[in-house]
Write a protein that holds these residues in place. Sequence first.
Motif, PDB file in Angstrom:
ATOM      1  N   ALA A 179     -20.055 -15.943  32.869  1.00 39.11           N
ATOM      2  CA  ALA A 179     -18.856 -15.901  32.029  1.00 39.11           C
ATOM      3  C   ALA A 179     -18.391 -17.286  31.598  1.00 39.11           C
ATOM      4  CB  ALA A 179     -17.726 -15.183  32.764  1.00 39.11           C
ATOM      5  N   GLY A 180     -19.111 -18.324  32.012  1.00 47.21           N
ATOM      6  CA  GLY A 180     -18.726 -19.688  31.656  1.00 47.21           C
ATOM      7  C   GLY A 180     -18.054 -20.446  32.776  1.00 47.21           C
ATOM      8  N   GLY A 181     -18.031 -19.861  33.987  1.00 47.31           N
ATOM      9  CA  GLY A 181     -17.424 -20.536  35.131  1.00 47.31           C
ATOM     10  C   GLY A 181     -18.454 -21.246  35.979  1.00 47.31           C
ATOM     11  N   GLY A 182     -18.147 -21.384  37.261  1.00 44.79           N
ATOM     12  CA  GLY A 182     -19.013 -22.133  38.149  1.00 44.79           C
ATOM     13  C   GLY A 182     -18.974 -23.612  37.841  1.00 44.79           C
ATOM     14  N   ALA A 183     -19.764 -24.376  38.603  1.00 42.29           N
ATOM     15  CA  ALA A 183     -19.766 -25.829  38.414  1.00 42.29           C
ATOM     16  C   ALA A 183     -20.298 -26.226  37.039  1.00 42.29           C
ATOM     17  CB  ALA A 183     -20.607 -26.484  39.511  1.00 42.29           C
ATOM     18  N   ALA A 184     -21.310 -25.516  36.553  1.00 38.57           N
ATOM     19  CA  ALA A 184     -21.911 -25.882  35.266  1.00 38.57           C
ATOM     20  C   ALA A 184     -20.925 -25.754  34.124  1.00 38.57           C
ATOM     21  CB  ALA A 184     -23.144 -25.026  34.999  1.00 38.57           C
ATOM     22  N   GLY A 185     -20.129 -24.694  34.110  1.00 38.58           N
ATOM     23  CA  GLY A 185     -19.179 -24.496  33.019  1.00 38.58           C
ATOM     24  C   GLY A 185     -17.871 -25.221  33.220  1.00 38.58           C
ATOM     25  N   GLU A 186     -17.267 -25.050  34.408  1.00 34.31           N
ATOM     26  CA  GLU A 186     -15.940 -25.621  34.653  1.00 34.31           C
ATOM     27  C   GLU A 186     -15.962 -27.142  34.633  1.00 34.31           C
ATOM     28  OE1 GLU A 186     -11.856 -26.005  35.482  1.00 34.31           O
ATOM     29  OE2 GLU A 186     -13.107 -24.495  34.511  1.00 34.31           O
ATOM     30  N   HIS A 187     -17.010 -27.740  35.133  1.00 33.86           N
ATOM     31  CA  HIS A 187     -17.085 -29.203  35.178  1.00 33.86           C
ATOM     32  C   HIS A 187     -18.061 -29.773  34.148  1.00 33.86           C
ATOM     33  CE1 HIS A 187     -14.307 -29.308  38.340  1.00 33.86           C
ATOM     34  NE2 HIS A 187     -15.123 -29.200  39.368  1.00 33.86           N
ATOM     35  N   SER A 188     -18.249 -29.051  33.045  1.00 31.51           N
ATOM     36  CA  SER A 188     -19.183 -29.519  32.017  1.00 31.51           C
ATOM     37  C   SER A 188     -18.696 -30.772  31.295  1.00 31.51           C
ATOM     38  CB  SER A 188     -19.491 -28.404  31.014  1.00 31.51           C
ATOM     39  OG  SER A 188     -18.299 -27.855  30.455  1.00 31.51           O
ATOM     40  N   HIS A 189     -17.506 -31.257  31.646  1.00 26.04           N
ATOM     41  CA  HIS A 189     -17.089 -32.580  31.180  1.00 26.04           C
ATOM     42  C   HIS A 189     -18.160 -33.627  31.506  1.00 26.04           C
ATOM     43  CE1 HIS A 189     -13.011 -31.996  29.744  1.00 26.04           C
ATOM     44  NE2 HIS A 189     -12.689 -31.322  30.830  1.00 26.04           N
ATOM     45  N   ALA A 190     -18.810 -33.496  32.666  1.00 30.02           N
ATOM     46  CA  ALA A 190     -19.804 -34.497  33.067  1.00 30.02           C
ATOM     47  C   ALA A 190     -21.003 -34.488  32.126  1.00 30.02           C
ATOM     48  CB  ALA A 190     -20.245 -34.259  34.512  1.00 30.02           C
ATOM     49  N   MET A 191     -21.525 -33.301  31.800  1.00 26.72           N
ATOM     50  CA  MET A 191     -22.620 -33.223  30.826  1.00 26.72           C
ATOM     51  C   MET A 191     -22.206 -33.852  29.502  1.00 26.72           C
ATOM     52  SD  MET A 191     -24.093 -29.363  31.269  1.00 26.72           S
ATOM     53  CE  MET A 191     -24.051 -28.494  32.834  1.00 26.72           C
ATOM     54  N   ASN A 192     -20.998 -33.510  29.058  1.00 30.69           N
ATOM     55  CA  ASN A 192     -20.513 -33.994  27.784  1.00 30.69           C
ATOM     56  C   ASN A 192     -20.351 -35.517  27.779  1.00 30.69           C
ATOM     57  OD1 ASN A 192     -17.764 -34.512  25.986  1.00 30.69           O
ATOM     58  ND2 ASN A 192     -19.171 -33.041  25.064  1.00 30.69           N
ATOM     59  N   LEU A 193     -19.842 -36.071  28.875  1.00 31.15           N
ATOM     60  CA  LEU A 193     -19.722 -37.526  28.986  1.00 31.15           C
ATOM     61  C   LEU A 193     -21.087 -38.190  28.962  1.00 31.15           C
ATOM     62  CD1 LEU A 193     -16.873 -37.753  31.646  1.00 31.15           C
ATOM     63  CD2 LEU A 193     -16.839 -38.968  29.457  1.00 31.15           C
ATOM     64  N   TRP A 194     -22.061 -37.616  29.661  1.00 30.43           N
ATOM     65  CA  TRP A 194     -23.413 -38.186  29.664  1.00 30.43           C
ATOM     66  C   TRP A 194     -23.962 -38.230  28.246  1.00 30.43           C
ATOM     67  CZ3 TRP A 194     -28.452 -38.289  28.539  1.00 30.43           C
ATOM     68  CH2 TRP A 194     -29.309 -39.015  29.371  1.00 30.43           C
ATOM     69  N   GLN A 195     -23.822 -37.133  27.521  1.00 27.81           N
ATOM     70  CA  GLN A 195     -24.304 -37.098  26.145  1.00 27.81           C
ATOM     71  C   GLN A 195     -23.582 -38.129  25.279  1.00 27.81           C
ATOM     72  OE1 GLN A 195     -23.490 -32.770  25.993  1.00 27.81           O
ATOM     73  NE2 GLN A 195     -25.562 -32.521  25.189  1.00 27.81           N
ATOM     74  N   PHE A 196     -22.276 -38.262  25.484  1.00 31.87           N
ATOM     75  CA  PHE A 196     -21.474 -39.213  24.715  1.00 31.87           C
ATOM     76  C   PHE A 196     -21.917 -40.647  24.960  1.00 31.87           C
ATOM     77  CE2 PHE A 196     -17.445 -41.797  24.804  1.00 31.87           C
ATOM     78  CZ  PHE A 196     -17.264 -41.880  23.429  1.00 31.87           C
ATOM     79  N   PHE A 197     -22.103 -41.006  26.232  1.00 30.52           N
ATOM     80  CA  PHE A 197     -22.518 -42.374  26.550  1.00 30.52           C
ATOM     81  C   PHE A 197     -23.946 -42.651  26.055  1.00 30.52           C
ATOM     82  CE2 PHE A 197     -19.430 -42.132  30.335  1.00 30.52           C
ATOM     83  CZ  PHE A 197     -18.408 -42.693  29.587  1.00 30.52           C
ATOM     84  N   ALA A 198     -24.836 -41.663  26.174  1.00 28.87           N
ATOM     85  CA  ALA A 198     -26.206 -41.852  25.695  1.00 28.87           C
ATOM     86  C   ALA A 198     -26.220 -42.110  24.194  1.00 28.87           C
ATOM     87  CB  ALA A 198     -27.062 -40.635  26.043  1.00 28.87           C
ATOM     88  N   GLU A 199     -25.417 -41.364  23.464  1.00 30.38           N
ATOM     89  CA  GLU A 199     -25.354 -41.560  22.022  1.00 30.38           C
ATOM     90  C   GLU A 199     -24.738 -42.918  21.685  1.00 30.38           C
ATOM     91  OE1 GLU A 199     -23.295 -39.316  18.244  1.00 30.38           O
ATOM     92  OE2 GLU A 199     -24.382 -38.100  19.709  1.00 30.38           O
ATOM     93  N   ALA A 200     -23.689 -43.309  22.416  1.00 31.47           N
ATOM     94  CA  ALA A 200     -23.055 -44.611  22.173  1.00 31.47           C
ATOM     95  C   ALA A 200     -24.034 -45.757  22.423  1.00 31.47           C
ATOM     96  CB  ALA A 200     -21.819 -44.763  23.064  1.00 31.47           C
ATOM     97  N   ALA A 201     -24.926 -45.569  23.394  1.00 28.02           N
ATOM     98  CA  ALA A 201     -25.908 -46.602  23.730  1.00 28.02           C
ATOM     99  C   ALA A 201     -27.108 -46.607  22.785  1.00 28.02           C
ATOM    100  CB  ALA A 201     -26.395 -46.403  25.162  1.00 28.02           C
ATOM    101  N   GLY A 202     -27.129 -45.675  21.836  1.00 25.53           N
ATOM    102  CA  GLY A 202     -28.240 -45.605  20.898  1.00 25.53           C
ATOM    103  C   GLY A 202     -29.460 -44.913  21.442  1.00 25.53           C
ATOM    104  N   ALA A 203     -29.294 -44.146  22.533  1.00 21.33           N
ATOM    105  CA  ALA A 203     -30.441 -43.483  23.168  1.00 21.33           C
ATOM    106  C   ALA A 203     -30.736 -42.117  22.576  1.00 21.33           C
ATOM    107  CB  ALA A 203     -30.203 -43.353  24.673  1.00 21.33           C
ATOM    108  N   GLY A 204     -29.861 -41.625  21.698  1.00 27.30           N
ATOM    109  CA  GLY A 204     -30.118 -40.354  21.037  1.00 27.30           C
ATOM    110  C   GLY A 204     -29.675 -39.146  21.850  1.00 27.30           C
ATOM    111  N   ARG A 205     -30.158 -37.981  21.439  1.00 31.45           N
ATOM    112  CA  ARG A 205     -29.760 -36.711  22.022  1.00 31.45           C
ATOM    113  C   ARG A 205     -30.647 -36.350  23.211  1.00 31.45           C
ATOM    114  NH1 ARG A 205     -30.443 -33.024  16.980  1.00 31.45           N
ATOM    115  NH2 ARG A 205     -29.625 -31.387  18.344  1.00 31.45           N
ATOM    116  N   VAL A 206     -30.139 -35.453  24.063  1.00 28.24           N
ATOM    117  CA  VAL A 206     -30.913 -34.987  25.212  1.00 28.24           C
ATOM    118  C   VAL A 206     -32.107 -34.177  24.725  1.00 28.24           C
ATOM    119  CG1 VAL A 206     -30.899 -33.518  27.255  1.00 28.24           C
ATOM    120  CG2 VAL A 206     -28.935 -34.988  26.770  1.00 28.24           C
TER     121      VAL A 206
END
Length: 363
Positions: free
Chosen positions: A193-220
């Motif tokens: 349903a979108g819960g659990g650690a993967a959904g509720e704390h998906s801020h971490a995934m999103n931050l990783w993607q954001f920093f990777a893009e800022a560093a010029g490393a592209g998408r996952v």
Amino acid sequence: MIPRGRRKAFVNTVRIVGAGSIGTHHAHAARQLGWSVTVTDVSEAALERMRRDLYPSRYGAWDEAITQLSPDRAQGHFDLVIIGTPPDSHVPLALAALSESPVAILIEKPLAPPAATVEQLAARAADSATRVFVGYDHVVGRAAQMIARELAAGVVGRPLTIDVEFREHWAGIFRAHPWLAGPADSYLGFSEAGGGAAGEHSHAMNLWQFFAEAAGAGRVRQVQAAMDYISTSDGAAYDRLCLLLLRTESGLLGRVVQDVVTLPAELGCKPGADAVILRRPDQEDDVRIIHKTRPDDFIDELRHIERCCRDGVPSPIDLRHGLETQRLIRAAHETARLGTRITLDLAPPEGGDGAPIRSQQHV
């Protein structure tokens, strides 16, 4: 994903759909900015709880300038529609809101349950003058923005790896939802349903993607996950640990850890502050303390949305980025289920969320 067409003036009338914890945060943030706020909910009990308990316990007293209505009584045009309901209702509510042509829509994270279809929302948003944002507010916070600027400027050179952790026991989450007895009482206790650690704390995934893009490393590009799923006696079924190895299209390898078991929660450098620490060989650490509270995060988020709508500039919380994180959540569950490393299809995200798997390689 910046919509085509003439933009309307942002005159700061807000409709918040959902009178729960996130709706309460956004109502307070909007009022701090002097905006007109209407809160709707299908549950009169939820509206009363917000008015009598949630809002006063967090902010001292109920704000009588906030209007509360059942959804069928909310009339007129709103500049910003904020959707703060469980994930399975996000896409239908967002599609309905698009038909009202607001200046912007903000959808709480995660965008939808892992297996949900979001292509229609992506297509409708791409053809609309309405900006659609997803509420990964940490990437527009002052600390994350400072790090992104340093990465983009090459201050620390090209990163060898990126590591993001978001670890917080359920106890902290349920203190913010005191009407819930535990995970089984809401979507939070159900991965599908979108819960659990993967959904509720998906801020971490999103931050990783954001920093990777800022560093010029592209998408996952590649995802490998290990998940610890549990089923409880009261019917909950969720992942309490979500561990990811991610590799971008340029080859950058890094890690994400999300859990709902860590006590005390590992959030920020100390209560009421974040820290950005720049560490170089043979130099003293450059420590930058950023004082802020959790309510500040939502105020900053709304200011950011207003500025993006006014100036027509891209945003790290645009729907495109929310779709990328949604796809990563889906891929995490899939790779854990299959015991494989997954290679993502990097088709342009504007066309939809994309098929999460192009090829599989057993590891």
